[in-house]
Write a protein that holds these residues in place. Sequence first.
Motif, PDB file in Angstrom:
ATOM      1  N   GLU A  51       1.112  -0.970  -0.095  1.00 10.00           N
ATOM      2  CA  GLU A  51       0.019  -0.041   0.103  1.00 10.00           C
ATOM      3  C   GLU A  51       0.658   0.979   0.196  1.00 10.00           C
ATOM      4  N   GLU A  52       1.689   1.089   0.928  1.00 13.73           N
ATOM      5  CA  GLU A  52       2.832   2.199   0.523  1.00 13.73           C
ATOM      6  C   GLU A  52       3.527   2.465  -0.694  1.00 13.73           C
ATOM      7  N   ILE A  53       3.470   1.575  -1.179  1.00 10.68           N
ATOM      8  CA  ILE A  53       4.153   1.980  -3.010  1.00 10.68           C
ATOM      9  C   ILE A  53       3.414   2.487  -3.590  1.00 10.68           C
ATOM     10  N   MET A  54       2.151   1.480  -3.497  1.00 13.09           N
ATOM     11  CA  MET A  54       1.030   2.334  -4.516  1.00 13.09           C
ATOM     12  C   MET A  54       0.746   3.951  -4.348  1.00 13.09           C
ATOM     13  N   LYS A  55       1.224   4.461  -2.682  1.00 15.25           N
ATOM     14  CA  LYS A  55       0.906   5.770  -3.354  1.00 15.25           C
ATOM     15  C   LYS A  55       1.782   6.970  -3.971  1.00 15.25           C
ATOM     16  N   ILE A  56       2.320   6.605  -3.804  1.00 10.05           N
ATOM     17  CA  ILE A  56       3.749   6.857  -5.018  1.00 10.05           C
ATOM     18  C   ILE A  56       3.206   6.785  -6.074  1.00 10.05           C
ATOM     19  N   LEU A  57       2.519   5.664  -6.657  1.00  7.00           N
ATOM     20  CA  LEU A  57       2.197   5.353  -7.577  1.00  7.00           C
ATOM     21  C   LEU A  57       1.329   5.335  -8.548  1.00  7.00           C
ATOM     22  N   ASN A  58       0.375   5.970  -7.444  1.00 12.75           N
ATOM     23  CA  ASN A  58      -1.111   6.277  -8.232  1.00 12.75           C
ATOM     24  C   ASN A  58      -0.963   8.442  -7.331  1.00 12.75           C
ATOM     25  N   LYS A  59       0.360   8.536  -7.657  1.00 19.05           N
ATOM     26  CA  LYS A  59       0.908  10.169  -8.097  1.00 19.05           C
ATOM     27  C   LYS A  59       0.279  10.388  -9.130  1.00 19.05           C
ATOM     28  N   GLN A  60       0.638  11.633 -10.151  1.00 18.85           N
ATOM     29  CA  GLN A  60       0.514  12.132 -11.060  1.00 18.85           C
ATOM     30  C   GLN A  60       2.220  13.034 -11.176  1.00 18.85           C
ATOM     31  N   TYR A  61       2.861  12.775 -12.376  1.00 26.36           N
ATOM     32  CA  TYR A  61       3.969  13.377 -12.528  1.00 26.36           C
ATOM     33  C   TYR A  61       4.341  13.619 -14.016  1.00 26.36           C
ATOM     34  N   GLU A  62       5.206  13.349 -14.197  1.00 25.91           N
ATOM     35  CA  GLU A  62       5.474  14.687 -15.475  1.00 25.91           C
ATOM     36  C   GLU A  62       5.729  13.640 -16.575  1.00 25.91           C
ATOM     37  N   PRO A  63       4.918  13.872 -17.963  1.00 27.79           N
ATOM     38  CA  PRO A  63       4.509  13.223 -18.419  1.00 27.79           C
ATOM     39  C   PRO A  63       5.718  12.837 -19.291  1.00 27.79           C
ATOM     40  N   LEU A  64       5.544  11.483 -19.868  1.00 21.86           N
ATOM     41  CA  LEU A  64       6.590  11.195 -20.698  1.00 21.86           C
ATOM     42  C   LEU A  64       8.180  10.492 -20.015  1.00 21.86           C
ATOM     43  N   SER A  65       8.363  10.388 -18.651  1.00 22.68           N
ATOM     44  CA  SER A  65       9.318  10.125 -18.658  1.00 22.68           C
ATOM     45  C   SER A  65      10.090   9.547 -17.460  1.00 22.68           C
ATOM     46  N   PHE A  66      10.568   8.956 -17.257  1.00 21.97           N
ATOM     47  CA  PHE A  66      11.452   8.873 -16.308  1.00 21.97           C
ATOM     48  C   PHE A  66      11.956   9.177 -15.186  1.00 21.97           C
ATOM     49  N   ILE A  67      11.411   8.379 -13.255  1.00 24.61           N
ATOM     50  CA  ILE A  67      11.254   8.797 -12.785  1.00 24.61           C
ATOM     51  C   ILE A  67      11.797   7.982 -11.673  1.00 24.61           C
ATOM     52  N   ARG A 124      14.292  -0.078   1.413  1.00 31.78           N
ATOM     53  CA  ARG A 124      16.082  -0.484   1.184  1.00 31.78           C
ATOM     54  C   ARG A 124      16.058  -0.420  -0.831  1.00 31.78           C
ATOM     55  N   TYR A 125      15.057  -0.142  -1.317  1.00 29.09           N
ATOM     56  CA  TYR A 125      14.837  -0.267  -3.103  1.00 29.09           C
ATOM     57  C   TYR A 125      15.219   1.245  -4.233  1.00 29.09           C
ATOM     58  N   ASP A 126      16.066   0.340  -5.004  1.00 34.03           N
ATOM     59  CA  ASP A 126      16.248   1.919  -5.730  1.00 34.03           C
ATOM     60  C   ASP A 126      14.232   1.632  -6.287  1.00 34.03           C
ATOM     61  N   ILE A 127      13.644   2.808  -6.654  1.00 31.84           N
ATOM     62  CA  ILE A 127      12.978   2.325  -7.708  1.00 31.84           C
ATOM     63  C   ILE A 127      13.297   3.435  -9.066  1.00 31.84           C
ATOM     64  N   GLY A 128      12.673   3.072 -10.242  1.00 34.00           N
ATOM     65  CA  GLY A 128      12.221   3.611 -11.353  1.00 34.00           C
ATOM     66  C   GLY A 128      10.515   3.810 -12.180  1.00 34.00           C
ATOM     67  N   PHE A 129      10.328   4.650 -12.438  1.00 33.56           N
ATOM     68  CA  PHE A 129       9.135   4.086 -12.870  1.00 33.56           C
ATOM     69  C   PHE A 129       8.852   5.466 -14.348  1.00 33.56           C
ATOM     70  N   LYS A 130       8.149   4.382 -15.404  1.00 30.69           N
ATOM     71  CA  LYS A 130       8.349   5.607 -16.494  1.00 30.69           C
ATOM     72  C   LYS A 130       6.658   5.613 -16.994  1.00 30.69           C
ATOM     73  N   THR A 131       6.621   7.097 -17.277  1.00 34.12           N
ATOM     74  CA  THR A 131       4.674   7.379 -16.999  1.00 34.12           C
ATOM     75  C   THR A 131       4.509   7.625 -18.513  1.00 34.12           C
ATOM     76  N   ASP A 132       3.188   7.983 -18.982  1.00 38.26           N
ATOM     77  CA  ASP A 132       2.566   7.271 -19.563  1.00 38.26           C
ATOM     78  C   ASP A 132       1.999   9.517 -20.535  1.00 38.26           C
ATOM     79  N   ARG A 187       0.830   9.851 -15.657  1.00 35.61           N
ATOM     80  CA  ARG A 187       0.667   7.708 -14.447  1.00 35.61           C
ATOM     81  C   ARG A 187       1.779   7.148 -14.859  1.00 35.61           C
ATOM     82  N   PRO A 188       2.176   6.680 -13.853  1.00 37.19           N
ATOM     83  CA  PRO A 188       3.265   6.017 -13.835  1.00 37.19           C
ATOM     84  C   PRO A 188       2.545   4.318 -14.093  1.00 37.19           C
ATOM     85  N   ILE A 189       3.694   3.937 -15.944  1.00 35.19           N
ATOM     86  CA  ILE A 189       2.969   2.062 -16.355  1.00 35.19           C
ATOM     87  C   ILE A 189       4.089   2.058 -16.060  1.00 35.19           C
TER      88      ILE A 189
END
Length: 83
Positions: free
Chosen positions: A5-21, A27-35, A39-41
């Motif tokens: 649920e904690e990571i879903m809070k991060i993934l349910n936010k809006q970020y800069e379109p078409l980017s890699f965050i 203790r993890y490194d995360i990276g996600f691409k947005t549409d 929205r993280p996809i």
Amino acid sequence: MVLSEEIMKILNKQYEPLSFIESTFKRYDIGFKTDDAGRPILLFIGKKDDKGKIKGERFARRLKLGPNGDVIKDHWDNKGKTE
């Protein structure tokens, strides 16, 4: 691995379109691409290697929108290990 649920809070936010965050989560490194709507996809979660690539798990978001933009389906599929 199941997304908490904690990571879903991060993934349910809006970020800069078409980017890699890139960020960290506990203790993890995360990276996600947005549409195009910011929205993280695509999510990579694990540890970065010496080249900066995240080794761990890969998740893809299945997002289905209705004709007026309402969310019909929204879930994350585990696509396996990343190398």
